[in-house]
Design a protein around this motif. Structure first.
Motif, PDB file in Angstrom:
ATOM      1  N   GLY A   1       0.815  -1.205   0.000  1.00 40.60           N
ATOM      2  CA  GLY A   1       0.000   0.000   0.000  1.00 40.60           C
ATOM      3  C   GLY A   1       0.847   1.252   0.000  1.00 40.60           C
ATOM      4  O   GLY A   1       2.059   1.216  -0.209  1.00 40.60           O
ATOM      5  N   ALA A   2       0.171   2.381   0.211  1.00 42.21           N
ATOM      6  CA  ALA A   2       0.838   3.674   0.243  1.00 42.21           C
ATOM      7  C   ALA A   2       0.252   4.491   1.380  1.00 42.21           C
ATOM      8  O   ALA A   2      -0.881   4.250   1.811  1.00 42.21           O
ATOM      9  N   ASN A   3       1.020   5.439   1.861  1.00 41.37           N
ATOM     10  CA  ASN A   3       0.521   6.296   2.923  1.00 41.37           C
ATOM     11  C   ASN A   3       1.258   7.624   2.923  1.00 41.37           C
ATOM     12  O   ASN A   3       2.361   7.750   2.398  1.00 41.37           O
ATOM     13  N   ALA A   4       0.624   8.612   3.521  1.00 42.67           N
ATOM     14  CA  ALA A   4       1.236   9.917   3.735  1.00 42.67           C
ATOM     15  C   ALA A   4       1.198  10.181   5.231  1.00 42.67           C
ATOM     16  O   ALA A   4       0.222   9.846   5.903  1.00 42.67           O
ATOM     17  N   SER A   5       2.246  10.744   5.763  1.00 43.83           N
ATOM     18  CA  SER A   5       2.291  10.949   7.211  1.00 43.83           C
ATOM     19  C   SER A   5       3.240  12.069   7.578  1.00 43.83           C
ATOM     20  O   SER A   5       4.042  12.530   6.764  1.00 43.83           O
TER      21      SER A   5
END
Length: 197
Positions: A120-124
């Motif tokens: 998956g992908a994420n922004a943080s």
């Protein structure tokens, strides 16, 4: 001709030398204490990190305490954001602002390979503790990850990257942990680039 004053003078010299040596020994902690002006204390870092992430968690305080126990007081930090995507192994891109306690700040970008714990992908958000950085421009280089330095405590994670004496300790909270472990290195640059190498 021998006089009784010679041993006394010699004794006085020995006493003066001892006092001078003790004076130097006690001066060392005073110099070390002066370093407090160029580094951040634990309470101010916990406060700044909690405000930055918008929450205070037990895990956040514990990973910061761990960093202080292992690395001491940081002389700077980076507040930034990053995106990451992984299918086992992935990429990470971020940007933020470096601030040094003794003064000075700089925009910084980073990119490099990462290892993910899922697909998956994420922004943080990421809060990076910076140790032993002499000048802001010294951040612009590759920092290899330290094997076995990934720690997770109650929703917060930290790992270490090191180049010579400079150590970086990225802290991520919540969803940012999903691809929190570094592999290889992270490249910090003064301008944005899509090239992770």
């Amino acid at each position: 001709m021998f006089t009784p004053t010679h041993p006394v003078r010699s004794g006085h010299s020995w006493v003066l030398a001892l006092i001078a040596a003790l004076g130097l020994a006690f001066a060392v902690p005073a110099v070390a204490a002066g370093d407090d002006a160029s580094t951040y204390d634990k309470d101010s870092i916990i406060k700044d990190a909690a405000e930055f992430f918008g929450e205070t968690t037990e895990g956040l305080a514990k990973v910061i305490e761990k960093a202080f126990n292992e690395q001491g007081r940081p002389n700077g930090y980076i507040k930034g954001e990053e995106i990451a995507g992984a299918v086992g192994v992935g990429l990470r891109y971020g940007d933020g602002t470096l601030t040094l306690k003794k003064g000075g700040s700089a925009k910084v970008y980073w990119q490099g390979p990462s290892i993910g714990f899922d697909v998956g992908a994420n922004a943080s958000k990421v809060f990076i503790l910076v140790y032993n950085l002499p000048r802001t421009q010294d951040i612009y280089q590759r920092f290899p990850g330290i094997d076995g330095s990934v720690y997770y405590v109650a929703g917060a994670g930290i790992n270490y990257q090191q180049r010579d004496n400079i150590v970086l300790a990225p802290i991520r909270v919540g969803v940012g942990l999903r691809t929190g472990a570094s592999v290889g290195y992270m490249h910090y640059t003064p301008t944005k680039t899509l090239n992770p190498l």
